[in-house]
Design a protein around this motif. Structure first.
Motif, PDB file in Angstrom:
ATOM      1  N   LEU A 126      -1.376   8.285   5.729  1.00  0.00           N
ATOM      2  CA  LEU A 126      -0.177   7.853   5.178  1.00  0.00           C
ATOM      3  C   LEU A 126       0.608   9.019   5.207  1.00  0.00           C
ATOM      4  O   LEU A 126       0.478   9.630   4.013  1.00  0.00           O
ATOM      5  CB  LEU A 126      -0.250   7.307   3.886  1.00  0.00           C
ATOM      6  N   GLU A 127       1.465   9.387   6.127  1.00  0.00           N
ATOM      7  CA  GLU A 127       2.297  10.530   6.201  1.00  0.00           C
ATOM      8  C   GLU A 127       3.697   9.960   6.015  1.00  0.00           C
ATOM      9  O   GLU A 127       4.069   9.075   5.506  1.00  0.00           O
ATOM     10  CB  GLU A 127       2.186  11.300   7.460  1.00  0.00           C
ATOM     11  N   ARG A 142       0.910  -1.211   0.013  1.00  0.00           N
ATOM     12  CA  ARG A 142      -0.020   0.120  -0.020  1.00  0.00           C
ATOM     13  C   ARG A 142       0.860   1.466  -0.073  1.00  0.00           C
ATOM     14  O   ARG A 142       0.594   2.125  -0.805  1.00  0.00           O
ATOM     15  CB  ARG A 142      -0.769   0.019   1.144  1.00  0.00           C
ATOM     16  N   ARG A 143       1.642   1.205   0.891  1.00  0.00           N
ATOM     17  CA  ARG A 143       2.699   2.421   0.874  1.00  0.00           C
ATOM     18  C   ARG A 143       3.567   2.608  -0.266  1.00  0.00           C
ATOM     19  O   ARG A 143       3.805   3.741  -0.744  1.00  0.00           O
ATOM     20  CB  ARG A 143       3.580   2.190   2.072  1.00  0.00           C
ATOM     21  N   GLU A 144       3.857   1.582  -0.899  1.00  0.00           N
ATOM     22  CA  GLU A 144       4.719   1.850  -1.874  1.00  0.00           C
ATOM     23  C   GLU A 144       3.960   2.257  -3.304  1.00  0.00           C
ATOM     24  O   GLU A 144       4.632   3.075  -3.884  1.00  0.00           O
ATOM     25  CB  GLU A 144       5.782   0.210  -2.295  1.00  0.00           C
ATOM     26  N   PHE A 160       4.553   5.715  -4.946  1.00  0.00           N
ATOM     27  CA  PHE A 160       4.775   5.684  -6.557  1.00  0.00           C
ATOM     28  C   PHE A 160       3.846   6.745  -7.271  1.00  0.00           C
ATOM     29  O   PHE A 160       4.131   7.341  -8.120  1.00  0.00           O
ATOM     30  CB  PHE A 160       4.483   4.345  -7.143  1.00  0.00           C
ATOM     31  N   ARG A 161       2.736   6.612  -6.511  1.00  0.00           N
ATOM     32  CA  ARG A 161       1.481   7.635  -7.292  1.00  0.00           C
ATOM     33  C   ARG A 161       1.929   9.094  -7.042  1.00  0.00           C
ATOM     34  O   ARG A 161       1.923   9.936  -7.846  1.00  0.00           O
ATOM     35  CB  ARG A 161       0.281   7.448  -6.654  1.00  0.00           C
ATOM     36  N   VAL A 162       2.843   9.360  -5.714  1.00  0.00           N
ATOM     37  CA  VAL A 162       3.180  10.591  -5.487  1.00  0.00           C
ATOM     38  C   VAL A 162       4.153  11.187  -6.378  1.00  0.00           C
ATOM     39  O   VAL A 162       4.300  12.292  -6.753  1.00  0.00           O
ATOM     40  CB  VAL A 162       3.544  10.555  -4.041  1.00  0.00           C
ATOM     41  N   ALA A 163       4.923  10.204  -6.907  1.00  0.00           N
ATOM     42  CA  ALA A 163       6.001  10.250  -7.902  1.00  0.00           C
ATOM     43  C   ALA A 163       5.569  10.604  -9.120  1.00  0.00           C
ATOM     44  O   ALA A 163       5.926  11.719  -9.979  1.00  0.00           O
ATOM     45  CB  ALA A 163       7.191   9.346  -7.798  1.00  0.00           C
ATOM     46  N   VAL A 164       4.802   9.739  -9.566  1.00  0.00           N
ATOM     47  CA  VAL A 164       4.134   9.635 -10.972  1.00  0.00           C
ATOM     48  C   VAL A 164       3.133  10.679 -11.240  1.00  0.00           C
ATOM     49  O   VAL A 164       3.218  11.371 -12.327  1.00  0.00           O
ATOM     50  CB  VAL A 164       3.632   8.266 -11.439  1.00  0.00           C
ATOM     51  N   GLU A 165       2.034  10.802 -10.534  1.00  0.00           N
ATOM     52  CA  GLU A 165       1.085  11.559 -11.042  1.00  0.00           C
ATOM     53  C   GLU A 165       1.271  13.043 -11.147  1.00  0.00           C
ATOM     54  O   GLU A 165       0.806  13.626 -12.212  1.00  0.00           O
ATOM     55  CB  GLU A 165      -0.253  11.056 -10.049  1.00  0.00           C
ATOM     56  N   PRO A 166       2.034  13.683 -10.372  1.00  0.00           N
ATOM     57  CA  PRO A 166       2.171  15.065 -10.673  1.00  0.00           C
ATOM     58  C   PRO A 166       3.040  15.279 -11.984  1.00  0.00           C
ATOM     59  O   PRO A 166       2.865  16.320 -12.692  1.00  0.00           O
ATOM     60  CB  PRO A 166       3.171  15.434  -9.419  1.00  0.00           C
ATOM     61  N   PHE A 167       3.939  14.405 -12.094  1.00  0.00           N
ATOM     62  CA  PHE A 167       4.612  14.484 -13.472  1.00  0.00           C
ATOM     63  C   PHE A 167       3.605  14.463 -14.583  1.00  0.00           C
ATOM     64  O   PHE A 167       3.634  15.039 -15.768  1.00  0.00           O
ATOM     65  CB  PHE A 167       5.720  13.671 -13.536  1.00  0.00           C
ATOM     66  N   ALA A 200      -5.116   0.240  -8.299  1.00  0.00           N
ATOM     67  CA  ALA A 200      -4.602   0.722  -7.113  1.00  0.00           C
ATOM     68  C   ALA A 200      -5.301   2.063  -6.517  1.00  0.00           C
ATOM     69  O   ALA A 200      -5.707   2.450  -5.641  1.00  0.00           O
ATOM     70  CB  ALA A 200      -3.122   0.901  -7.223  1.00  0.00           C
ATOM     71  N   ILE A 201      -5.637   2.735  -7.713  1.00  0.00           N
ATOM     72  CA  ILE A 201      -6.301   4.147  -7.430  1.00  0.00           C
ATOM     73  C   ILE A 201      -7.778   3.950  -6.901  1.00  0.00           C
ATOM     74  O   ILE A 201      -8.020   4.422  -5.982  1.00  0.00           O
ATOM     75  CB  ILE A 201      -6.374   5.159  -8.672  1.00  0.00           C
ATOM     76  N   ALA A 202      -8.144   2.919  -7.575  1.00  0.00           N
ATOM     77  CA  ALA A 202      -9.796   2.642  -7.149  1.00  0.00           C
ATOM     78  C   ALA A 202      -9.804   1.963  -5.641  1.00  0.00           C
ATOM     79  O   ALA A 202     -10.450   2.614  -4.940  1.00  0.00           O
ATOM     80  CB  ALA A 202      -9.952   1.448  -8.226  1.00  0.00           C
ATOM     81  N   LEU A 203      -8.571   1.245  -5.467  1.00  0.00           N
ATOM     82  CA  LEU A 203      -8.579   0.897  -3.794  1.00  0.00           C
ATOM     83  C   LEU A 203      -8.366   2.085  -3.105  1.00  0.00           C
ATOM     84  O   LEU A 203      -8.961   2.137  -1.948  1.00  0.00           O
ATOM     85  CB  LEU A 203      -7.446  -0.259  -3.641  1.00  0.00           C
ATOM     86  N   LEU A 204      -7.490   3.021  -3.386  1.00  0.00           N
ATOM     87  CA  LEU A 204      -7.257   4.132  -2.286  1.00  0.00           C
ATOM     88  C   LEU A 204      -8.543   4.940  -2.308  1.00  0.00           C
ATOM     89  O   LEU A 204      -8.982   5.406  -1.174  1.00  0.00           O
ATOM     90  CB  LEU A 204      -6.025   4.840  -2.795  1.00  0.00           C
TER      91      LEU A 204
END
Lengths: 262, 262
Positions: free
Chosen positions: B241-242, B104-106, B110-117, B187-191
DNA sequence: CACGATCCTATGTCGGACATAAACGGAGCA
DNA sequence: TGCTCCGTTTATGTCCGACATAGGATCGTG
């Protein structure tokens, strides 16, 4: 593995049917929307049983490259539906889609986006073991260049280069980023092979790699990000792939030269 | 394909064997290094022929989750070797590995890294059609919230949310980034499902989504990047998730508020 | 000309058979 | 005694032939 088919002669190299079909698809023999030959035809063509053919086709299905319609046939899916992130597909893509400029370009754009960020993560999270792996690969590149055949410990300069990038991906200690390295590995290998021409270019490339390694070692995420971009810029120049600057993250880094052509 | 269940006469609810095995693996019944039951046992267990079992196992092989050793059995591979970028694996992961905090954390990192870009790329490359898709999804989210059962046109708020993110990936017009959206979709759906609690949080979340959409529409890459981060920050807060701030790219944006919790 | 029943094609599943690879264990030999 | 070598065991890999099933195409009829 072996043969043991009805072929009288020694057919030592059993052709990987899935791979052959993939090559045919990548090379355009079967375009998206087309149907690949039906199972029985493939059986005859490769002189194997239907089970084997089905196994191969299922591989292509798993790769998202074909869709099997019961009673109708196996149809090649649209490029956008292919699982390009599947290592196997990535491998095929690197080997069979070489001349395809679109794919080539998009892969490079992807690398330009991903690798700097991965370098940043690596700089933040690399352990001693990661640094060792990176350094080993780096020295392998150097040593290989010093030999006449560009081999060091039986491994080519290019392979060391690939290992260098792979080690950086692993140093992120994130499962998904590491996965992307597996995906990009064949692509990196392809780009590496077709670049790096003159000695000057190689020296320049090595210096950029060194800066990247140092930035990771010194835990300087922003420098690492810029250095990774610098390495790719060198590659992009070698490949004549310009016009990607719009895809480049606009960095504002004090000590590192800007990359924008404008 | 899918199951038209409730066919109780003969083979009711043909269970997707690959999926069942995957669930068992994800839930730890078969840990990495273990062997899954041999083909014949699985045949008996599921009352299917060996072909079917082999087909299912091959799916798992294609997913990198098991390695078949001739004459020995099928062994579960290490987590790092799984093709987590395979949409099918991603789907399983989202559905079966829910409680696993590491994964979950990873994924979130990953999303935090990818989605902004990706948001940046979308802002640079989005066409009118892309904007329409994004806007449609956005309005679907809004409309769904206004209904008592959170459904709009038969689609839940969460699904519109997923579609929103998916449309942004598609707007990059890069094959590989779009692929990642397919991977991240489950994963997005889950979150998404496990966040978004109170009305205040939802309003805040929607506002952040709106800002992201506007930034893309106005072709403001940096604002879009920051806005995407803002959306994820909201999600991260919801999930508790901080500590991911170290993974966040340090942006220096004039017009957009900073995001650091500190 | 519209529309539904029928045929046809190619895939999906089944069951059995043999070949093959890898680990295990026992016999033979220095 | 210790080692190598060879058979045995096990479970996967491949083959074959057959039937079931899902779609599309065809043809007949009103």
């Amino acid at each position: 593995m072996s043969r043991a088919t009805s072929s009288p002669n020694n057919r030592a190299t059993r052709p990987d049917i899935a791979e052959q079909l993939a090559e045919a698809i990548f090379s355009g023999v079967y375009a998206p929307g087309d149907f690949v030959p039906k199972e029985l035809d493939l059986c005859e063509q490769y002189s194997v049983s239907r089970s084997t053919v089905r196994s191969a086709l299922q591989t292509l299905v798993a790769a998202g490259m074909v869709k099997r319609i019961s009673g109708q046939g196996s149809r090649v899916r649209e490029l956008a539906e292919w699982h390009l992130l599947d290592p196997r597909v990535s491998d095929w893509m690197a080997r069979f889609a070489q001349p395809n400029p679109r794919i080539r370009r998009e892969i490079f754009a992807f690398r330009v986006a991903v690798e700097p960020f991965v370098a940043r993560l690596a700089a933040e999270n690399a352990t001693a073991a990661d640094l060792l792996a990176i350094e080993t690969a780096y020295h392998g590149m150097i040593r290989a260049l010093e030999t006449p055949d560009h081999l060091y410990q039986g491994v080519s300069h290019d392979d060391h280069d690939v290992a260098f990038h792979e080690a950086i991906f692993a140093a992120t200690h994130n499962l998904l980023w590491s996965q992307i390295s597996h995906v990009l590995k064949p692509a990196i290998a392809l780009l590496v092979e077709t670049s790096n021409h003159s000695a000057d270019e190689l020296n320049d490339s090595m210096e950029r790699h060194r800066l990247l390694m140092e930035a990771i070692r010194l835990r300087q995420p922003e420098q690492a990000e810029a250095a990774a971009l610098s390495v790719l810029e060198r590659t992009g120049l070698d490949l004549g792939l310009e016009g990607l600057s719009s895809h480049l993250p606009t960095l504002r880094l004090p000590g590192v030269g800007r990359l924008e052509p404008s």
